[in-house]
Scaffold this motif. Structure first.
Motif, PDB file in Angstrom:
ATOM      1  N   GLY A 248       6.515   4.668   9.506  1.00 16.46           N
ATOM      2  CA  GLY A 248       5.402   4.025  10.211  1.00 16.46           C
ATOM      3  C   GLY A 248       5.511   4.156  11.723  1.00 16.46           C
ATOM      4  N   ASP A 249       4.965   3.177  12.425  1.00 23.86           N
ATOM      5  CA  ASP A 249       4.910   3.223  13.882  1.00 23.86           C
ATOM      6  C   ASP A 249       6.276   3.259  14.544  1.00 23.86           C
ATOM      7  OD1 ASP A 249       2.108   3.274  14.247  1.00 23.86           O
ATOM      8  OD2 ASP A 249       2.008   1.133  13.824  1.00 23.86           O
TER       9      ASP A 249
ATOM     10  N   ALA B  72       0.847  -1.186   0.000  1.00 21.76           N
ATOM     11  CA  ALA B  72       0.000   0.000   0.000  1.00 21.76           C
ATOM     12  C   ALA B  72       0.881   1.233   0.000  1.00 21.76           C
ATOM     13  CB  ALA B  72      -0.913   0.013   1.225  1.00 21.76           C
ATOM     14  N   LEU B  73       0.338   2.320  -0.530  1.00 20.08           N
ATOM     15  CA  LEU B  73       1.019   3.613  -0.478  1.00 20.08           C
ATOM     16  C   LEU B  73       0.494   4.401   0.708  1.00 20.08           C
ATOM     17  CD1 LEU B  73       1.048   4.814  -4.184  1.00 20.08           C
ATOM     18  CD2 LEU B  73       2.953   3.912  -2.855  1.00 20.08           C
ATOM     19  N   TYR B  74       1.402   5.073   1.387  1.00 16.25           N
ATOM     20  CA  TYR B  74       1.038   5.886   2.542  1.00 16.25           C
ATOM     21  C   TYR B  74       1.544   7.306   2.371  1.00 16.25           C
ATOM     22  CZ  TYR B  74      -0.382   1.751   5.075  1.00 16.25           C
ATOM     23  OH  TYR B  74      -1.044   0.619   5.457  1.00 16.25           O
ATOM     24  N   ASP B  75       0.762   8.254   2.860  1.00 17.41           N
ATOM     25  CA  ASP B  75       1.219   9.629   3.015  1.00 17.41           C
ATOM     26  C   ASP B  75       1.765   9.700   4.427  1.00 17.41           C
ATOM     27  OD1 ASP B  75       0.311  10.596   0.485  1.00 17.41           O
ATOM     28  OD2 ASP B  75      -1.726  10.586   1.277  1.00 17.41           O
TER      29      ASP B  75
ATOM     30  N   VAL C  47       7.954  10.382  12.858  1.00 14.16           N
ATOM     31  CA  VAL C  47       6.653  10.315  12.175  1.00 14.16           C
ATOM     32  C   VAL C  47       5.573  10.925  13.064  1.00 14.16           C
ATOM     33  CG1 VAL C  47       4.884   8.817  11.176  1.00 14.16           C
ATOM     34  CG2 VAL C  47       7.296   8.250  10.883  1.00 14.16           C
ATOM     35  N   VAL C  48       4.940  12.002  12.585  1.00 18.69           N
ATOM     36  CA  VAL C  48       3.845  12.619  13.331  1.00 18.69           C
ATOM     37  C   VAL C  48       2.489  12.313  12.699  1.00 18.69           C
ATOM     38  CG1 VAL C  48       5.276  14.442  14.317  1.00 18.69           C
ATOM     39  CG2 VAL C  48       4.105  14.842  12.132  1.00 18.69           C
TER      40      VAL C  48
ATOM     41  N   GLY D 262      -3.304   6.418  10.662  1.00 20.42           N
ATOM     42  CA  GLY D 262      -2.769   5.350  11.501  1.00 20.42           C
ATOM     43  C   GLY D 262      -2.036   5.971  12.679  1.00 20.42           C
ATOM     44  N   ARG D 263      -1.549   7.187  12.475  1.00 20.06           N
ATOM     45  CA  ARG D 263      -0.904   7.973  13.530  1.00 20.06           C
ATOM     46  C   ARG D 263      -1.173   9.439  13.245  1.00 20.06           C
ATOM     47  NH1 ARG D 263       5.426   7.579  15.021  1.00 20.06           N
ATOM     48  NH2 ARG D 263       4.696   5.780  16.162  1.00 20.06           N
TER      49      ARG D 263
END
Length: 134
Positions: A73-74, A55-58, A79-80, A114-115
């Motif tokens: 990621g987590d 998957a692609l994430y921003d 990562v904010v 997700g965050r």
């Protein structure tokens, strides 16, 4: 029979290269704070999971000026924000510094973060969803 072997070998090479589990950054744009002390970095990240799971994430990272973006990621300390990309024109994440200690992250699609960290150090982070235009 020879063609089947060539095709099978080709597919194995492709699959082996795509499923190494390491995130791949497709695009990256840095946004320095007005005072130059911090940088918000917006990235488009492929999670590296390969066919069926990929998957692609921003993803938005917040770092001190000159500090490298680390993990994704987590597990990423910088990562904010991250959310699966909406894949639609007009749904892109946009970043704006309101002032040197206030960052705004705008979502244009139906992404579910997700965050979404509201404060990192002395930087306040505001999240908004842009209204849809008919």
């Amino acid at each position: 029979m020879k063609h089947k072997l060539v095709i099978t070998s080709f597919l194995l090479v492709i699959l082996a290269g795509c499923e190494d589990g390491k995130p791949v950054v497709g695009r990256s744009q840095a946004y320095p704070s007005p005072d130059g002390a911090f940088t918000a970095t917006l990235e488009e990240v492929d999670n590296g999971m390969g066919f069926g799971l990929g998957a692609l994430y921003d993803e938005v990272h917040l770092t001190r000026q000159g500090e490298a973006v680390g993990k994704h990621g987590d597990s990423g300390r910088s990562v904010v924000f991250y959310a699966e990309s909406a894949y639609k024109v007009g749904s892109e994440v946009k970043i704006t510094w309101i002032d040197s200690r206030h960052l705004r992250v705008e979502l244009g699609g139906e992404q579910r973060p997700g965050r979404a960290v509201g404060q990192q150090g002395d930087i306040a982070i505001e999240f908004r969803r842009r209204s849809r235009t008919p």
